[in-house]
Design a protein around this motif. Structure first.
Motif, PDB file in Angstrom:
ATOM      1  N   ASP B 215      -6.467  73.196  54.678  1.00  0.00           N
ATOM      2  CA  ASP B 215      -6.795  74.585  54.018  1.00  0.00           C
ATOM      3  C   ASP B 215      -7.917  75.260  55.104  1.00  0.00           C
ATOM      4  OD1 ASP B 215      -5.451  74.108  51.959  1.00  0.00           O
ATOM      5  OD2 ASP B 215      -6.986  73.707  50.707  1.00  0.00           O
ATOM      6  N   GLU B 219      -7.492  78.682  57.260  1.00  0.00           N
ATOM      7  CA  GLU B 219      -8.354  79.620  57.285  1.00  0.00           C
ATOM      8  C   GLU B 219      -8.878  80.034  58.333  1.00  0.00           C
ATOM      9  OE1 GLU B 219     -11.009  78.284  54.113  1.00  0.00           O
ATOM     10  OE2 GLU B 219      -9.295  78.196  52.637  1.00  0.00           O
ATOM     11  N   THR B 390      -1.541  84.943  60.613  1.00  0.00           N
ATOM     12  CA  THR B 390      -2.138  83.696  60.620  1.00  0.00           C
ATOM     13  C   THR B 390      -1.158  82.677  61.329  1.00  0.00           C
ATOM     14  OG1 THR B 390      -3.286  84.044  58.667  1.00  0.00           O
ATOM     15  CG2 THR B 390      -2.765  81.661  59.193  1.00  0.00           C
TER      16      THR B 390
END
Lengths: 312, 475
Positions: B215, B219, B390
């Motif tokens: 995660d 991020e 991303t």
């Protein structure tokens, strides 16, 4: 052949008695093994050179200087550099995410078990640390009622699970670190890299943080308790704000209010604000943390500010 | 209700003795009530969707069976498709399609705006709709006798071990198992418990422990060093495997404890030497569903090379969209479709090259396993990334080694723990190619007892207990 493919041959028949014996044996072995393994791991971590193992270990050389804080304290007060410059024995007990209440518990546990240090250095910006570390120290909870009480208060589920399975108490990154430092000191641990261009660019483009994060009054009180406890043991206490990268620090528009709140929380121990003491980017690992190159200049800054007088 | 929650343990402790005590239709009622409670624990309102899906497919199945008119049978089958796919269209894809449409119109110069509708996605809707659709299609194709007992059919649709995240069990396999009282056998209990424990090891022990590192990397793709991002993708490959394979094993093991055979859903996919093999090992119940009801329906490989490739691409694109209402999932499917096409195109030339170079088969196998894994990881980037920025930033930075520094990888202890967990699982799976490991353990009472206890210790020591939901619930 899938991993759970079974032969067509059925299992040998188990009598009812054997089935019961198997279930009982399973429960007994699972429970006893949990306790035995936890005992073994506890004994193992007691041998570690990790900072918290030193707090709870019997004996060992006493420290002249104790350092408390979060990750900024870890990288800002580099023990080898301090020791080299002052010839004092330095034990940095700062840890990533350590808030003041945990720092207070660790300090009091240390003072209960060891002679008082001459100097306690504390980075009070640890009031900004996000909660969560307390339960990470559950592997030491068996040795500290203070830690156990903190875990009960902050993470009751974890505390309850730790009562069911003692092995679960060791399910923490902190324990893995204790294992890693089994035969060596962890005091040489520091960020060994410098901030990259991408991060610098992101900081240049970042919006200022206009709202001061909510400070927990209990954390501010704990700062005062740390000062009181250390002084009661005969130690000098210095609250020093470790430098930020100026690019980062300028984003904290609430800074003067924040420092005023810290000062108000510790009226007997003024806060030494070195937050913008360094502007050389090479001394920083990121916006918040110094790196190895920043260690010596930091000792010089402490000395220049008179924060090391108790050990010189 | 999550398999890794306290509520589920309490539910199971209450359900199992009743299940053991009851027989016949009373037991079926218990299964149905338990299944509806299991699902309704999350949100009871969406039980209505399951009930409607059950009712429609039950009635449509009866009517198809009663009719000899092919056109009418087809119309009836399409009613079932319309209802089930309609649920998916509304609850899963409506927002996606409208947002995509608005984006396209805006790109074409339209100045209007449309506020997105935030429709809650019912857990497991993609799984049970596919399961019921397969029943209707099989009845339509005369491959399956119609089910006349509504209670039995409702149990087939809602059977709680596999209701919310599969495996998608075909009616031909599962429905007959509800026709008899599945006896509770000691052997099933042992083997089922073994599967469940290994499932928990994979889910709580490995997948959830890798989640935090993954995660953080997804991020912070712009700032973390590329070495960390590469590790993040590597960890994600095992996080999603541990998560979904773990869930499947718990589901299948639970079914087995209750006397049901739910088949298998994963078979050590990261040891695949080709992409087609990968899809025979990964999410087997979905890939075989897509093969039987989509790829073959489109013509499969029966109409020439070009049509075969088109069918492969379409199947994988829709397979990607099945996973989530986002273009990133479509790209994930497209990549896998592309891999399958390239593999078919390049396969013969590759064989000739290997033979000409006399490359030892073992070396070739290891190389192929690594290549398949590497490209699978590339596709996982799109599967995991919340958006294309991303995904492309991460890939660009890893490929160009931007800021590559092992020293700057954050959370090194998480990394060490993660690598150790992955190594343990990979070693156990590699060993299971040589030895029937699970069977060898369960056959020896002492070993089985110790292994069961060791699994509990492993979970206690390595497990992450944040109540993390299973990744595939969102699909």
């Amino acid at each position: 052949m899938d991993p759970f493919e079974h032969t067509a041959e059925p299992l040998p028949p188990h009598t009812a008695g054997r089935r019961v014996a198997m279930v009982v044996a399973f429960l007994v072995i699972a429970f006893a093994g949990d306790r035995l393994l936890a005992l073994g791991l506890g004994a193992l971590q007691a041998q570690s050179g990790f900072r918290f193992s030193k707090v709870y270990a019997e004996g060992g050389p006493p420290a002249d200087v104790l350092v408390l804080g979060d990750s900024r304290g870890v990288n800002g007060f580099y023990a080898p550099a301090l020791a080299k410059a002052t010839s004092a024995r330095v034990l940095n007990l700062s840890y990533n995410g350590m808030g003041p209440r945990l720092a207070e518990a660790i300090l009091r546990d240390y003072l209960d078990r060891h002679p008082a240090p001459k100097l306690v250095l504390l980075d009070p910006t640890c009031v900004l640390a996000r909660p969560g570390l307390v339960s990470e120290l559950s592997n030491y909870a068996g040795r500290s009622e203070r830690l156990q009480a903190l875990i009960e208060a902050e993470d009751p589920d974890r505390a309850a699970a730790g009562r069911v399975s003692h092995l679960y108490r060791f399910n923490t990154e902190v324990f893995l670190r204790a294992l890693f430092y089994l035969r060596k000191s962890d005091q040489t641990w520091i960020n060994d890299y410098r901030i990259g261009e991408a991060q610098l660019q992101a900081l240049r483009e970042a919006e200022p943080k206009t709202e001061l994060p909510d400070l927990d009054p209990a954390d501010l009180e704990a700062l005062g308790h740390i000062v009181t406890a250390a002084r009661a043991a005969g130690a000098d206490v210095r609250l020093v704000i470790v430098p930020y990268l100026p690019l980062y620090r300028r984003l904290l528009t609430w800074w003067p209010i924040f420092v005023a709140q810290l000062d108000a929380a510790t009226p007997d121990a003024p806060v030494l604000d070195l937050s913008v003491a360094f502007d050389d980017v090479a001394l920083f690992a990121d916006g918040l943390h110094l790196n190895r190159r920043g260690a010596a200049p930091m000792v010089d800054a402490l000395r220049a500010a008179g924060a090391l007088r108790a050990i010189e | 209700m999550l398999f890794n929650s306290l509520a589920f343990l309490v539910f199971l402790a209450a359900f199992f003795p009743l299940y053991a005590a009851l027989r016949g239709r009373t037991r079926l009622w218990l299964i149905l009530a338990g299944s509806y409670l299991f699902y309704g624990w999350w949100d009871w309102r969406f039980l209505s969707l399951i009930a409607i899906s059950t009712g429609v497919d039950y009635v449509v199945g009866l009517k198809i069976d009663a009719s000899q008119d092919d056109a009418r049978r087809k119309r009836l089958m399409w009613i079932s498709m319309a209802v089930n796919l309609g649920f998916l269209a509304v609850f899963k894809y409506f927002g996606f399609f409208t947002e995509s449409l608005v984006a396209a119109l805006q790109a074409a110069g339209w100045g209007g705006r449309l506020e997105p509708l935030h429709i809650v996605l019912p857990v497991g809707i993609s799984f049970y709709t596919f399961q019921t659709m397969s029943y209707t299609i099989d009845v339509y194709r005369r491959r399956l006798p119609v089910e006349r007992d509504l209670l039995r059919f409702a149990c087939f649709v809602a059977f709680f071990p596999q209701l919310v995240a599969g495996p998608i069990v075909r009616a031909a396999h599962l429905l007959p198992q509800f026709r008899v009282d599945q006896p509770l056998r000691w052997e099933n209990l042992l083997r089922g418990a073994q599967m469940m424990l290994w499932g928990y090891v994979l889910k709580v022990g490995m997948a959830d422990s890798l989640a935090a590192f993954v995660d953080n990397n997804f991020e912070h793709v712009h700032t973390l060093p590329s070495s960390s991002l590469a590790l993040g993708v590597f960890f994600y490959a095992f996080q999603i495997y541990g998560d979904f394979c773990g869930y499947s094993l718990i589901a299948i093991g639970l079914g087995r404890v209750l006397g049901f055979d739910l088949g298998i859903n994963f078979d050590r996919p990261y040891f695949s030497k080709s992409f087609s093999e990968f899809w025979q090992r990964w999410h087997i119940s979905l890939s075989s569903w897509l093969r039987d009801y989509l790829y073959i329906s489109l013509g499969g490989n029966r109409h020439g090379v070009a049509r075969t490739y088109r069918n492969l691409m379409l199947t994988m694109l829709l397979g990607g969209l099945w996973h989530g209402a986002s273009w990133t999932f479509v790209v994930w499917g497209a990549l896998h479709g592309g891999y399958l096409v390239v593999q078919r195109l390049a396969g013969p030339a590759w064989r000739r090259l290997m033979d000409a170079l006399r490359v030892p088969r073992t070396l070739e196998s290891v190389g192929l396993i690594l290549v398949v894994f590497l490209f699978t990881c590339l596709a996982w980037v799109f599967f995991r990334a919340p958006d294309f920025d991303t995904a492309f930033t991460l890939i660009r930075r890893v490929v160009t080694l931007d800021g590559w520094s092992l020293a700057a990888v954050p959370a090194k202890f998480q990394v060490i723990e993660g690598l150790a967990l992955i190594a343990f699982v990979v070693a156990a799976e590699a060993l299971s190619f040589r030895v029937r490991l699970a069977d060898a353990i369960v056959r020896r009472p002492v070993v089985a007892t110790l292994a069961g206890a060791a699994a509990l210790w492993f979970i206690a020591f390595f497990g992450t207990f944040g109540g993390d939901a299973f990744i595939y619930f969102q699909f």
